[in-house]
Scaffold this motif. Sequence first.
Motif, PDB file in Angstrom:
ATOM      1  N   GLU A 120      19.192  33.955 -78.312  1.00 39.31           N
ATOM      2  CA  GLU A 120      20.582  33.822 -78.746  1.00 39.31           C
ATOM      3  C   GLU A 120      20.791  32.639 -79.687  1.00 39.31           C
ATOM      4  O   GLU A 120      21.906  32.382 -80.103  1.00 39.31           O
ATOM      5  CB  GLU A 120      21.501  33.679 -77.528  1.00 39.31           C
ATOM      6  CG  GLU A 120      21.683  34.966 -76.756  1.00 39.31           C
ATOM      7  CD  GLU A 120      22.457  36.019 -77.544  1.00 39.31           C
ATOM      8  OE1 GLU A 120      23.439  35.680 -78.228  1.00 39.31           O
ATOM      9  OE2 GLU A 120      22.055  37.187 -77.487  1.00 39.31           O
ATOM     10  N   ASP A 121      19.721  31.925 -80.009  1.00 45.36           N
ATOM     11  CA  ASP A 121      19.857  30.837 -80.977  1.00 45.36           C
ATOM     12  C   ASP A 121      19.762  31.419 -82.393  1.00 45.36           C
ATOM     13  O   ASP A 121      19.771  32.630 -82.575  1.00 45.36           O
ATOM     14  CB  ASP A 121      18.792  29.769 -80.734  1.00 45.36           C
ATOM     15  CG  ASP A 121      17.374  30.329 -80.762  1.00 45.36           C
ATOM     16  OD1 ASP A 121      17.167  31.468 -81.247  1.00 45.36           O
ATOM     17  OD2 ASP A 121      16.459  29.641 -80.296  1.00 45.36           O
ATOM     18  N   GLU A 122      19.633  30.612 -83.357  1.00 39.83           N
ATOM     19  CA  GLU A 122      19.547  31.081 -84.746  1.00 39.83           C
ATOM     20  C   GLU A 122      18.135  31.522 -85.136  1.00 39.83           C
ATOM     21  O   GLU A 122      17.895  31.878 -86.284  1.00 39.83           O
ATOM     22  CB  GLU A 122      20.033  29.975 -85.693  1.00 39.83           C
ATOM     23  CG  GLU A 122      21.476  29.606 -85.501  1.00 39.83           C
ATOM     24  CD  GLU A 122      22.433  30.769 -85.745  1.00 39.83           C
ATOM     25  OE1 GLU A 122      22.278  31.476 -86.754  1.00 39.83           O
ATOM     26  OE2 GLU A 122      23.322  30.975 -84.895  1.00 39.83           O
ATOM     27  N   ASN A 123      17.203  31.519 -84.182  1.00 40.30           N
ATOM     28  CA  ASN A 123      15.819  31.869 -84.499  1.00 40.30           C
ATOM     29  C   ASN A 123      15.532  33.369 -84.445  1.00 40.30           C
ATOM     30  O   ASN A 123      14.582  33.828 -85.057  1.00 40.30           O
ATOM     31  CB  ASN A 123      14.856  31.134 -83.563  1.00 40.30           C
ATOM     32  CG  ASN A 123      14.871  29.649 -83.799  1.00 40.30           C
ATOM     33  OD1 ASN A 123      15.081  29.190 -84.909  1.00 40.30           O
ATOM     34  ND2 ASN A 123      14.659  28.885 -82.747  1.00 40.30           N
ATOM     35  N   TYR A 124      16.284  34.133 -83.659  1.00 41.04           N
ATOM     36  CA  TYR A 124      16.099  35.591 -83.538  1.00 41.04           C
ATOM     37  C   TYR A 124      14.684  35.966 -83.125  1.00 41.04           C
ATOM     38  O   TYR A 124      14.101  36.900 -83.654  1.00 41.04           O
ATOM     39  CB  TYR A 124      16.475  36.295 -84.847  1.00 41.04           C
ATOM     40  CG  TYR A 124      17.949  36.261 -85.144  1.00 41.04           C
ATOM     41  CD1 TYR A 124      18.779  37.280 -84.682  1.00 41.04           C
ATOM     42  CD2 TYR A 124      18.523  35.227 -85.861  1.00 41.04           C
ATOM     43  CE1 TYR A 124      20.147  37.258 -84.945  1.00 41.04           C
ATOM     44  CE2 TYR A 124      19.880  35.190 -86.127  1.00 41.04           C
ATOM     45  CZ  TYR A 124      20.685  36.210 -85.664  1.00 41.04           C
ATOM     46  OH  TYR A 124      22.029  36.188 -85.913  1.00 41.04           O
TER      47      TYR A 124
END
Length: 189
Positions: A120-124
Amino acid sequence: MNKHAAKRKFLYYLKEKNVHYFEHLHSGESSIVMVLTGYTTCPDSVLECSIKFFDTCMENRVYYTENGSGWIKARAGDLSDIYRLLNFINARVWPFSQDGLGGELYKAHHLQTPRIYITEDENYDITATTVIDYDHYDMTPLEIEDYCTATIPELMSKLSPIFFFLLMKEITVDEAVYLIKRDMLLEFS
């Protein structure tokens, strides 16, 4: 067993098996990070693995490289098929740990079950995460170590073409489910 003893034990295993790793400290938490090569079905033929050591348990994560997460991020607005596939995998796919020597070291069995999800972070990142209690690690150390460094990476390698073909719209979600049923669950053999 405490987190320091668990980490020492795991580092000994990695050194004994010549698994390349580095230690990482983030926000006061210690972890071991490994780059696992030779997974030709994965983006860049590589998987990454990290193990964090907490007070009563360790957390094992196996995930694809930045290229893989970049493909997911590029399609962030249209991931419903991937989420449907992840739901199917989490409901039906149970990793099977084995020693690779025909049961000479330990009997093959279902040891742990990871959660496979998109972070759910910006890393996908598509990530397989398992939380392992130190009592369990203390009772079956080799099985746990193999699970973290071989069983889950092998599972992620088998799933990789299915994930990324689905992302690239080369197959439908129903075809992806069929491939898992046929090739991993052996429902049509």
